[in-house]
Design a protein around this motif. Structure first.
Motif, PDB file in Angstrom:
ATOM      1  N   HIS A  82       3.278 -17.223 -24.617  1.00 48.57           N
ATOM      2  CA  HIS A  82       4.427 -17.578 -23.781  1.00 48.57           C
ATOM      3  C   HIS A  82       4.047 -17.325 -22.329  1.00 48.57           C
ATOM      4  N   TRP A  83       4.672 -18.052 -21.424  1.00 50.83           N
ATOM      5  CA  TRP A  83       4.424 -17.807 -20.003  1.00 50.83           C
ATOM      6  C   TRP A  83       5.690 -18.062 -19.207  1.00 50.83           C
ATOM      7  N   ASN A  84       5.807 -17.320 -18.120  1.00 51.60           N
ATOM      8  CA  ASN A  84       6.942 -17.537 -17.221  1.00 51.60           C
ATOM      9  C   ASN A  84       6.553 -17.085 -15.815  1.00 51.60           C
ATOM     10  N   LEU A  85       7.277 -17.601 -14.836  1.00 46.19           N
ATOM     11  CA  LEU A  85       7.005 -17.264 -13.433  1.00 46.19           C
ATOM     12  C   LEU A  85       7.737 -15.988 -13.042  1.00 46.19           C
ATOM     13  N   ILE A  86       7.019 -15.110 -12.335  1.00 45.38           N
ATOM     14  CA  ILE A  86       7.634 -13.893 -11.805  1.00 45.38           C
ATOM     15  C   ILE A  86       7.209 -13.736 -10.359  1.00 45.38           C
ATOM     16  N   ASP A  87       7.959 -12.976  -9.578  1.00 45.73           N
ATOM     17  CA  ASP A  87       7.553 -12.774  -8.186  1.00 45.73           C
ATOM     18  C   ASP A  87       6.590 -11.588  -8.102  1.00 45.73           C
ATOM     19  N   GLU A  88       6.032 -11.367  -6.907  1.00 49.47           N
ATOM     20  CA  GLU A  88       4.976 -10.384  -6.746  1.00 49.47           C
ATOM     21  C   GLU A  88       5.435  -8.965  -7.087  1.00 49.47           C
ATOM     22  N   GLU A  89       6.667  -8.645  -6.734  1.00 50.37           N
ATOM     23  CA  GLU A  89       7.173  -7.305  -7.022  1.00 50.37           C
ATOM     24  C   GLU A  89       7.274  -7.079  -8.526  1.00 50.37           C
ATOM     25  N   ASP A  90       7.756  -8.087  -9.257  1.00 52.56           N
ATOM     26  CA  ASP A  90       7.850  -7.975 -10.705  1.00 52.56           C
ATOM     27  C   ASP A  90       6.472  -7.873 -11.342  1.00 52.56           C
ATOM     28  N   TRP A  91       5.502  -8.597 -10.756  1.00 53.70           N
ATOM     29  CA  TRP A  91       4.124  -8.514 -11.254  1.00 53.70           C
ATOM     30  C   TRP A  91       3.624  -7.079 -11.180  1.00 53.70           C
ATOM     31  N   ALA A  92       3.846  -6.438 -10.044  1.00 49.65           N
ATOM     32  CA  ALA A  92       3.365  -5.070  -9.854  1.00 49.65           C
ATOM     33  C   ALA A  92       4.013  -4.103 -10.840  1.00 49.65           C
ATOM     34  N   SER A  93       5.324  -4.213 -11.028  1.00 50.70           N
ATOM     35  CA  SER A  93       6.002  -3.272 -11.929  1.00 50.70           C
ATOM     36  C   SER A  93       5.633  -3.538 -13.379  1.00 50.70           C
ATOM     37  N   SER A  94       5.423  -4.796 -13.749  1.00 49.32           N
ATOM     38  CA  SER A  94       5.043  -5.128 -15.120  1.00 49.32           C
ATOM     39  C   SER A  94       3.668  -4.572 -15.438  1.00 49.32           C
ATOM     40  N   TRP A  95       2.751  -4.682 -14.473  1.00 48.99           N
ATOM     41  CA  TRP A  95       1.411  -4.138 -14.655  1.00 48.99           C
ATOM     42  C   TRP A  95       1.492  -2.637 -14.944  1.00 48.99           C
ATOM     43  N   LYS A  96       2.256  -1.913 -14.155  1.00 45.69           N
ATOM     44  CA  LYS A  96       2.340  -0.458 -14.288  1.00 45.69           C
ATOM     45  C   LYS A  96       2.923  -0.045 -15.636  1.00 45.69           C
ATOM     46  N   GLU A  97       3.829  -0.886 -16.150  1.00 46.21           N
ATOM     47  CA  GLU A  97       4.490  -0.587 -17.412  1.00 46.21           C
ATOM     48  C   GLU A  97       3.504  -0.515 -18.573  1.00 46.21           C
ATOM     49  N   HIS A  98       2.445  -1.314 -18.492  1.00 43.55           N
ATOM     50  CA  HIS A  98       1.555  -1.484 -19.642  1.00 43.55           C
ATOM     51  C   HIS A  98       0.183  -0.829 -19.448  1.00 43.55           C
ATOM     52  N   TRP A  99       0.042   0.033 -18.472  1.00 41.16           N
ATOM     53  CA  TRP A  99      -1.263   0.646 -18.225  1.00 41.16           C
ATOM     54  C   TRP A  99      -1.104   2.146 -18.060  1.00 41.16           C
ATOM     55  N   GLN A 100      -1.730   2.902 -18.921  1.00 39.97           N
ATOM     56  CA  GLN A 100      -1.614   4.353 -18.951  1.00 39.97           C
ATOM     57  C   GLN A 100      -2.992   4.998 -18.777  1.00 39.97           C
ATOM     58  N   PRO A 101      -3.042   6.318 -18.492  1.00 37.87           N
ATOM     59  CA  PRO A 101      -4.337   6.999 -18.346  1.00 37.87           C
ATOM     60  C   PRO A 101      -5.218   6.781 -19.569  1.00 37.87           C
ATOM     61  N   GLN A 102      -6.523   6.679 -19.321  1.00 41.32           N
ATOM     62  CA  GLN A 102      -7.441   6.374 -20.415  1.00 41.32           C
ATOM     63  C   GLN A 102      -8.745   7.148 -20.249  1.00 41.32           C
ATOM     64  N   GLU A 103      -9.165   7.827 -21.324  1.00 42.22           N
ATOM     65  CA  GLU A 103     -10.452   8.498 -21.335  1.00 42.22           C
ATOM     66  C   GLU A 103     -11.538   7.485 -21.690  1.00 42.22           C
ATOM     67  N   ILE A 104     -12.631   7.531 -20.932  1.00 38.59           N
ATOM     68  CA  ILE A 104     -13.766   6.643 -21.184  1.00 38.59           C
ATOM     69  C   ILE A 104     -15.028   7.487 -21.235  1.00 38.59           C
ATOM     70  N   GLY A 105     -15.825   7.283 -22.271  1.00 37.50           N
ATOM     71  CA  GLY A 105     -17.052   8.047 -22.418  1.00 37.50           C
ATOM     72  C   GLY A 105     -16.760   9.534 -22.568  1.00 37.50           C
ATOM     73  N   ASP A 106     -17.708  10.346 -22.127  1.00 36.84           N
ATOM     74  CA  ASP A 106     -17.574  11.794 -22.233  1.00 36.84           C
ATOM     75  C   ASP A 106     -16.998  12.436 -20.980  1.00 36.84           C
ATOM     76  N   ARG A 107     -16.957  11.669 -19.867  1.00 36.99           N
ATOM     77  CA  ARG A 107     -16.663  12.345 -18.613  1.00 36.99           C
ATOM     78  C   ARG A 107     -15.515  11.761 -17.802  1.00 36.99           C
ATOM     79  N   PHE A 108     -15.169  10.502 -18.021  1.00 34.69           N
ATOM     80  CA  PHE A 108     -14.192   9.855 -17.146  1.00 34.69           C
ATOM     81  C   PHE A 108     -12.769   9.894 -17.706  1.00 34.69           C
ATOM     82  N   LEU A 109     -11.826  10.039 -16.793  1.00 35.11           N
ATOM     83  CA  LEU A 109     -10.413   9.828 -17.076  1.00 35.11           C
ATOM     84  C   LEU A 109      -9.901   8.857 -16.017  1.00 35.11           C
TER      85      LEU A 109
END
Length: 297
Positions: A79-106
């Motif tokens: 599905h796709w729909n048009l959103i404005d730039e502010e909505d894009w920013a908040s939607s991105w933040k909603e779906h991205w959380q801290p993530q451990e990578i490898g042995d050393r990175f967070l």
């Protein structure tokens, strides 16, 4: 002036996640995110409105369905729909959380409070509209390769070039692991802005991480001499074009980490590297993606 974005949502079998990421990247999406929902994977991708019309999006959906049929997996729902730039920013933040990578990175989103204690290197990031959040297999492979290279190598104060730096995640990761200096370039001015912003976010000075718009030809002008390491996480077809130019910034001991390469694209990359004086030291794989760790022959 506010801009509108296509938000593309794809609900799919987890086995299709990598190929859908690849399709979105080739389609020109500026950012992607994913999350698991029961036995399915929800992938979100964002594209400036002016970069695609409804017919283009319909064609993309058809490609995704064909990929699923070839893989013998259930058809994805797009599905796709048009959103404005502010909505894009908040939607991105909603779906991205801290993530451990490898042995050393967070990898830590910029809008969240940093933990007071952590035994990992905290890499704060706001990707903006640039590629590179740590969620994609190729970025993870590159960061893990950097850990092995900079974490256990006896090389002191390496100088590194990052070609196609995107959000700057690999450049910043290299600095956190002890690189003396990183020169980063990207042909996308939005990526350059994101990398500079993330440099400041991680309190890295410009003398440690220099970021400019351009490609390898511009990088050659920036350098005082050959570098100790090369980073390149972009599309395979672009890497093939760049390999002959690596020699201009390399010395006999230079190593490299290359990714953004699907497994079925590995052989032409390996052949081109061999033709231009490089040896594949290791080839790491994650799902359908691979990462070349190379050195001079």
């Amino acid at each position: 002036m506010a801009h509108s974005w296509w938000e593309i949502r794809v609900l799919c079998d987890p086995g299709l996640e990598d190929i859908i990421f690849w399709r979105m990247e080739n389609f020109g999406c500026r950012g992607t995110a994913s999350e698991n929902k029961n036995n399915y994977c929800l992938i979100l991708a964002y594209l400036p409105e002016e970069k695609a019309g409804l017919l283009d999006l319909a064609a993309l959906s058809l490609h995704l369905r064909q990929d699923a049929l070839c893989a013998g997996l259930s058809l994805p729902i797009a599905h796709w729909n048009l959103i404005d730039e502010e909505d894009w920013a908040s939607s991105w933040k909603e779906h991205w959380q801290p993530q451990e990578i490898g042995d050393r990175f967070l990898i830590y989103p910029a809008w969240l409070s940093v933990p007071s204690k952590s035994d990992r290197l905290i890499l704060r990031l706001d990707p903006g509209m640039a590629f590179g959040t740590g969620t994609h297999a190729t970025t993870q492979l590159c960061l893990e390769s950097l850990e092995m290279r900079l974490g256990f190598d006896s090389e002191i104060d390496p100088i590194i070039a990052d070609i196609g730096c995107g959000s700057g995640i690999l450049s910043i990761g290299a600095i956190l692991l002890g690189a003396k200096k990183v020169y980063a370039v990207d042909t996308d001015p939005l990526a350059v802005d994101a990398a500079i912003s993330n440099r400041k976010l991680n309190r890295i000075i410009s003398n440690q991480l220099t970021v400019e718009e351009g490609s390898i030809r511009d990088l050659i002008e920036m350098l005082d001499g050959p570098v100790d390491g090369l980073l390149c996480n972009i599309l395979a077809e672009v890497i093939i074009d760049l390999i002959p130019q690596f020699e201009a910034i390399a010395k006999p001991t230079t190593w490299g980490v290359l990714s953004g390469i699907l497994l079925d694209q590995a052989k032409p990359i390996a052949d081109t590297l061999e033709q231009h004086g490089w040896v594949v030291a290791t080839l790491w794989r994650r799902q359908d993606w691979c990462c070349f760790n190379i050195r001079r022959s």
